[in-house]
Design an enzyme around this catalytic site. Sequence first.
Site, mmCIF file in Angstrom:
data_model
loop_
_atom_site.group_PDB
_atom_site.id
_atom_site.type_symbol
_atom_site.label_atom_id
_atom_site.label_comp_id
_atom_site.label_asym_id
_atom_site.label_seq_id
_atom_site.Cartn_x
_atom_site.Cartn_y
_atom_site.Cartn_z
ATOM 1 N N HIS A 76 -42.142 34.680 -19.039
ATOM 2 C CA HIS A 76 -43.319 35.525 -18.776
ATOM 3 C C HIS A 76 -44.562 34.652 -18.690
ATOM 4 O O HIS A 76 -44.669 33.630 -19.389
ATOM 5 C CB HIS A 76 -43.474 36.613 -19.846
ATOM 6 N N ASP A 78 -47.831 36.052 -18.897
ATOM 7 C CA ASP A 78 -48.974 36.586 -19.635
ATOM 8 C C ASP A 78 -49.032 35.954 -21.016
ATOM 9 O O ASP A 78 -48.025 35.554 -21.585
ATOM 10 C CB ASP A 78 -48.919 38.105 -19.725
ATOM 11 N N GLU A 145 -44.944 40.829 -20.717
ATOM 12 C CA GLU A 145 -44.032 40.755 -21.865
ATOM 13 C C GLU A 145 -44.772 40.985 -23.172
ATOM 14 O O GLU A 145 -44.231 41.607 -24.099
ATOM 15 C CB GLU A 145 -43.337 39.392 -21.882
#
Length: 390
Positions: A76, A78, A145
């Site tokens: 992920h 983020d 996530e």
Amino acid sequence: MSRAKHTGKLTTLVGDLVQIETENPPGNEKKCVEYIVKWFDEHGINAELVEEPYTDRPQVGARIGEGDPTLVLNGHIDVVPAGDIDEWTHNPYDAEVEDGYLYGRGSVDMKTGIAIAMLATAELAEEIEAGELSGSVAFHAAIGEETAEPGTKTLLENGYDGDYGVVLEPTEMRTATSEKGLAWYEITVSGDPSHASRPDQGSNAIQYARPVLDALTDYDKTVRTREDDLVGQAYATVTMLEAGTKENVVPEQATITIDRRFLPEESIQDIDTEIDELLNQVADHHDIEVSWERTRTYESAAIDTDSSLAEVFRHHSAKVADVSTDPWGVNASTDVRNFVNDADIEAITWGPGDLSQAHTYDERVELSAANDGLDALLGAAREVLDGDLE
């Protein structure tokens, strides 16, 4: 590619990714996604912008080869917000390197994982195209996530799936075959407002919250008796209490938040029932009004501890570093649940870096460990793609 070439490329790539701020909330992943797509294009790989589940927050999916088996490399992009910048010794988005560590928000969680997946995908692509490997690779750079959004789930549903998956979270290269689940509950206790000069005219929601807090303390004690050999204890922790609107107003509402960490053997439906029955008993006994809502859920997940995929990663991790090969589970929650629970794909959580650095001030990754991770990932991936797993 030699380890020396790995070192320079990997340091540059992790640094580039860290310098692109991708905080979630609010979900600023787009610039990083565009960087990754451009990077793959420069390496002769067609990567797709996947505009689901959100058109303004695209993800990256790539697939190399058409043979079996397919190994999915997932990460992920983020990161959690950097918080108070004054608390950082190294600016969170400068990607400074000092004494063998690269500092910055997301350096461990998990842009190093993304970087080694990118480099491994590019190197494996050359070997697949040359006919040296029979399998194929899928790559994920997922959004959301950190806030339990369906980024990875959507990528799997859009065809970037496979036979095996690796979620490249920082585990210090220990191979996790199970993980705890996480559920957040907001419990609302209702009262009746009044001016604080006439407190008996109202009903103080904070006072009503006391028996609820006592019941939750007892619930946590009960939950802690539940244990799993790999992921440890379950917990039910009160993490927030919000009440009141002004100093001289008796509050009409108090909101309690609990963080419920649960084991692979526990189901979210059973936990909902426990919370509901607990609060109903408190409400009836103390004649108060209580309601609840589950606001976020990361399901637990588990595969066999002796899975062939796990054994391969244990072996190659131990070849490059002093890493335990004992069965193990991760206490945190990751997108591996989307592989195991939603897509029925055998998957592990594995990657370089120390999870205790995640979400901290001066988050950092040890670059030598990152290089070890890339070496181990390439070795394990080649064995998987040769079709040697039973």
